[in-house]
Structures are given as structure tokens and as C-alpha cells.
Design an enzyme around this catalytic site. Structure first.
Site, PDB file in Angstrom:
ATOM      1  N   SER A 227      -5.944  -7.471   2.849  1.00  0.00           N
ATOM      2  CA  SER A 227      -5.101  -7.149   3.120  1.00  0.00           C
ATOM      3  C   SER A 227      -2.961  -7.288   3.349  1.00  0.00           C
ATOM      4  O   SER A 227      -3.292  -9.167   3.928  1.00  0.00           O
ATOM      5  CB  SER A 227      -5.221  -6.343   4.130  1.00  0.00           C
ATOM      6  OG  SER A 227      -4.626  -6.920   5.581  1.00  0.00           O
ATOM      7  N   GLU A 248      -3.183 -12.816  -3.187  1.00  0.00           N
ATOM      8  CA  GLU A 248      -3.688 -11.598  -3.560  1.00  0.00           C
ATOM      9  C   GLU A 248      -4.116 -10.488  -2.379  1.00  0.00           C
ATOM     10  O   GLU A 248      -5.033 -10.262  -2.127  1.00  0.00           O
ATOM     11  CB  GLU A 248      -4.927 -11.775  -4.481  1.00  0.00           C
ATOM     12  CG  GLU A 248      -4.869 -10.495  -5.420  1.00  0.00           C
ATOM     13  CD  GLU A 248      -6.302  -9.720  -4.979  1.00  0.00           C
ATOM     14  OE1 GLU A 248      -6.288  -8.458  -4.418  1.00  0.00           O
ATOM     15  OE2 GLU A 248      -6.947  -9.706  -5.248  1.00  0.00           O
ATOM     16  N   CYS A 282      -9.759  -3.768  -4.603  1.00  0.00           N
ATOM     17  CA  CYS A 282      -8.333  -3.191  -5.118  1.00  0.00           C
ATOM     18  C   CYS A 282      -7.343  -2.911  -6.272  1.00  0.00           C
ATOM     19  O   CYS A 282      -6.638  -2.819  -6.095  1.00  0.00           O
ATOM     20  CB  CYS A 282      -7.856  -5.234  -4.644  1.00  0.00           C
ATOM     21  SG  CYS A 282      -8.396  -6.214  -5.590  1.00  0.00           S
TER      22      CYS A 282
END
Length: 520
Positions: A227, A248, A282
Site C-alpha cells: 500500500s 510499487e 494492483c
């Protein structure tokens, strides 16, 4: 109990290894018990890695490619075994786990096979002033790379760093998610089958404190996936030792459908991008902007798709449970807020979130400022909005603090629209395809992070550029000496003016070079 006995019991408790359990999210069954590695254990892993880093570097590109090729073979031959571990720890169907592993093997092959071409010595033009020099750039391994991986794709995502770091000549210490520690341990054990006496890939397991320890354990770079908020904490921890990071983080990816799009294909892509892996992707599709001329047909096609997608733990399920239990409350909150704000659920909606599984949910008419459109949901939900043009679609797609991936469906203008989207990656007339192409860089902008894995950029991320200049011949005029004369300084100034000052009255370069030779 006497004081002495109490002290003895306390000492024994302190010496007893701390452990945690990994659970099957579909059933709640215990899958495995793992150690909570402390700071000393993590530092020892980094020390072992550093001790073997020089050996791994000295093997060279061909030696590393041979070993990584053998490892690739082990993973490919035992893909079913690894898929079972992924299934047990994440709940995702075996077929999806196998897909993830297969793509990983392909990336490992590309990284090992292309490392020399990308990182090996490259000649550069030294320029007129330094024409007597040869100039070479090569990329050297950093040494030891720390990797903190996620649980949603516990093989593919961390291996996007691990494989490329190893191919570049580094050793790796990997801290998998506390939800999927068995996957990390399987990967490390499989590489030890190929190289049993070297610490090329080590795994440390535990909770947040273990990850924090890795940040400050002396690694030369750390690659984190998770996150945005946790990414900030990782950066702060790494800043204490000036350890560079690759982050990322999350995304709120959009899919844009132009008026000339193949609507059926776009709807199929939207359904897969939104619902596969229970929406825990994601780079999954969370928002859709559809041209008004094809909006109704797209919504009809998407609804039909969504109504035939079902979660579960059995062999016929299209996706599994929410791997992270606390995510269920967030998903429920986004859906409830969207409905309370005037949105409508064409599929799913109220009651879609169960104790472990979430039904596919298609939302329309949700205001753009609601969490369902602004915050990462990480569940099998999708919002759809009608737009008057692709200009409006691009503006809305870019109105986010995230910038990871995106998708565009358009027969005539797909690439043109893709270039206007502020994000690291875009798939045109397909979905998530960029992640499966090893030669393409993967990463985001904004709150989605920075740095790149995959492709040539992914290899270079785990190296530093080494510049080497070598004198080939005696120079016309040696610049780096105290023996320079005033005449040489004047000639040098004229040469710079001719080369870069765009003067029309100065001598031509050939004449200046002739003067340089006479001044020696």
C-alpha cells in the site's frame, strides 16, 4: 511458584522462538507455522548474502544464466506443487496460481537471457574535446537487495524484483507477506536445490517488525510492493541509512472505451480486470469511462458477464476469497457509500460482501468524488460512467493521485489515447497485457510509487552505472595539467566558441585544431 522458578520460566519464554500461523482464507485452516525473524536474524541473512555476492558477481552473465536456467526448470517442472502452496495461502484457484507461476518463469528466462546485452560494457562517443579517449559504460551489481513482497500475487510480483536482481549479479534477502510465507520459503528452497551452498536467495519471515528490520539491515537497495501508506513507512525507515528504494504501491486503474471499440471484447476485459483474483490486483480495473454512443451496449455486456462470474473455494469457482480479512470492511464501505451517494448497483451491491467471499459488483452513477472512484478498493467491484468524448474520459481517468496502469479500447485511436494517460503502463485493446511482456518496464507515478521492475529498466534498477575512460593516444592538448600555456587556454576558448557559440566570424574548427597542433 518461587521467584527463582518464575525467573526461569520467564527466561525460557524469552528464549522460545516466536512464531505465527499462515491460514487458508477460504476455510480458516492453518496452512503452516513460521518463525518471526528478529533484527539479529535479518542482519545475519544480509551478512551471509554479502559474503556470497562477490562469488555470484564473478560468475559473470553466462554463469548466472546457467544457474538461473536450472532454477527455472525446477519451478516449471514443479509448477503444480507451487500452485498448491499459492492456493492454500491465498485461496485463489489452482489455474490462476498456475498462470501466475508460468508468467514468472517467462520473466526469469528473459532476465537471465538479456542481462549481458542490457548491463554489459557499452562504448560511448568521447566527443571532439576528448577524442583521444575511449569511453565505456557498464552496469555493476549493487550487492545485496532486500525485497518485501505482497500477498495478492505472491510469486509473480516479488519475482519481478528477485529474478532481475539475481540476473544483474546481486544476492537477495526476501521478506514475503505474513499471509504467504510458505510461497517465499518454497522459492528459496527450490533455488537451494540448484545451488545448495550459496546464500543467493534467503527468506526471512515475520510481521511488520521483520520488514522494518530488513529496511535497516544494510541492504544496498530495497524493493517494496504494498500500500501507499506502508510504502511511505518503508521509505522513512530506509532513509535512516540512505538505502534507495523501489516502491510499487496501489492503483485506481481506469479502462476507457471509445465509440469505435469492440464492445464485447472491452466488456470481457473489464470483467476480468475487475473480478479476477477477487479484485485483488494492483493493476486491476476499478473505473470505466465509456463513450455515450456505446455506453448502453457496453453496460449490458458487462452485466451479462458479471452475472456469470462466481466466487468460491471449489473447482468451479472463478475466483477465491478475500485473502486479507480486514479488506472486507473496506470493500463493504465503498459499496455502501456509493449507493448512499446516488449510485446504483446493476450486479451485486448491498449484501455482496460476505464473511469470506465478495460477489461481483457493477456500480453506475457514482459521483466521481466518492471513495469507490478515488480510493483503491482492492475487491471485485467496478464503477462505470458515461462520457461525451475521450477528452472527458482522459481528464477523469487522470484525476487521481494514483498512476499505475490503464486500459484503452479503440480501433483507431488506442495508442493516441494511451499516450495521454498519466500512468506507467497502458494496455490497448487488451487488459493487463503489459505485465506479461518481460521486455516492458513495470511501475507507476504519483501515489503508485516510483522505480521500475521488468525489462531493461528492471535490470538496471539493481545496478549502478560504472563509467570508464581510457586514454588511447596522446591528446592534441592535455587539459588536465598545470603545464597548460596561456596560448593553449586561448585556443581552447576559441574551440569551445566555434563548437557551441554559433559564431560566424570565428575560425572554422579545422583551423582551430591546426592551431592546437602548432601550439604543442
Amino acid at each position: 511458584m518461587s521467584t527463582a522458578m518464575a525467573d526461569t520460566a520467564t527466561d525460557a519464554a524469552e528464549q522460545e522462538p516466536r512464531t505465527f500461523e499462515s491460514l487458508n482464507p477460504a476455510t480458516g485452516d492453518v496452512v503452516g507455522v513460521h518463525a518471526i525473524d528478529d533484527e539479529a536474524t535479518v542482519r545475519e541473512a544480509v551478512r551471509r548474502a554479502r559474503a556470497d555476492a562477490a562469488w555470484w558477481d564473478e560468475l559473470g552473465f553466462d554463469g548466472r544464466r546457467e544457474i538461473l536456467g536450472k532454477w527455472r526448470g525446477v519451478i516449471a517442472r514443479r509448477m503444480g506443487e507451487l500452485a498448491a502452496v499459492v492456493h492454500d495461502e491465498t485461496g485463489k484457484p489452482h489455474a490462476d496460481a498456475q498462470l501466475e507461476i508460468g508468467l514468472t518463469v517467462d520473466h526469469l528466462a528473459w532476465a537471465a537471457g538479456h542481462a549481458r546485452k542490457v548491463l554489459g560494457p557499452t562504448k560511448s562517443f568521447a566527443g571532439l574535446l576528448m577524442a583521444n579517449q575511449s569511453a565505456v559504460v557498464e552496469h555493476r551489481p549493487l550487492g545485496v537487495i532486500g525485497v518485501i513482497g505482497p500477498w495478492n500475487y505472491p510469486v509473480f510480483t516479488p519475482m519481478g524484483s528477485i529474478a532481475y536482481a539475481l540476473a544483474a549479479g546481486n544476492c537477495v534477502v526476501f521478506k514475503p507477506s505474513e499471509l504467504t510465507p510458505g510461497v517465499g520459503e518454497w522459492l528459496a528452497a527450490s533455488l537451494r536445490e540448484v545451488v545448495p551452498d550459496r546464500a543467493l536467495l534467503q527468506v526471512v519471515t515475520g510481521l511488520g517488525e521483520t520488514g522494518a528490520a530488513l529496511c535497516t539491515a544494510g541492504v544496498d537497495k530495497l524493493a517494496f510492493t504494498g500500500s501507499t501508506e506502508t510504502g511511505k513507512k518503508v521509505m522513512a525507515a530506509c532513509a535512516q541509512t540512505l538505502t534507495p528504494v523501489i516502491v510499487e504501491a496501489g492503483g485506481k486503474d481506469a479502462l476507457l472505451v471509445d465509440e469505435d471499440a469492440d464492445v464485447a471484447s472491452a466488456a470481457d476485459a473489464a470483467a476480468w480486470g475487475a473480478f479476477s483474483n477477487a479484485g485483488q490486483t494492483c493493476i486491476g480495473v476499478e473505473r470505466v469511462y465509456v463513450h455515450e454512443r456505446v455506453y448502453d451496449s457496453f453496460v449490458d455486456a458487462l452485466v451479462a458477464r458479471a452475472q456469470n462470474v462466481h466466487p468460491g473455494g471449489g473447482p468451479g469457482a472463478h475466483y477465491g476469497p478475500a485473502t486479507l480479512p480486514k479488506q472486507l470492511d473496506l470493500i463493504r464501505g465503498h459499496i455502501d457509500d456509493a449507493l448512499a451517494s446516488g449510485g446504483r448497483a446493476l450486479v451485486g451491491g448491498e449484501g455482496a460482501v460476505g464473511d469470506r467471499f465478495v460477489q461481483p459488483t457493477v456500480l453506475v452513477d457514482v459521483p466521481e468524488d466518492r471513495p469507490a472512484n478515488t480510493d483503491e478498493t482492492f475487491g471485485p467491484t467496478i464503477t462505470v460512467k458515461k462520457v461525451a468524448s475521450m477528452d472527458e474520459a482522459v481528464r477523469l481517468a487522470n484525476a487521481t493521485r494514483y498512476g499505475l496502469g490503464s486500459t484503452v479500447f479503440s480501433k483507431a485511436h488506442g495508442t493516441e489515447i494511451a499516450r495521454r494517460l498519466r500512468c506507467g503502463m497502458t494496455a490497448v485493446n487488451d487488459v493487463i497485457s503489459f505485465a506479461a511482456i518481460p521486455s516492458l518496464p513495470f511501475g507507476g507515478v504519483g501515489d503508485s510509487g516510483f522505480g521500475r521492475i521488468h525489462g531493461p529498466d528492471g535490470l538496471r534498477e539493481f545496478t549502478y552505472a560504472k563509467a570508464i575512460a581510457s586514454r588511447r593516444m596522446k591528446p592534441v592538448m592535455l587539459l588536465t595539467t598545470f603545464d597548460r600555456t596561456a596560448k593553449q587556454d586561448s585556443t581552447f576558448a576559441q574551440l569551445i566558441t566555434v563548437m557551441h557559440g554559433r559564431a560566424t566570424t570565428m575560425q572554422r574548427p579545422a583551423a582551430v585544431v591546426s592551431r592546437l597542433r602548432r601550439s604543442r
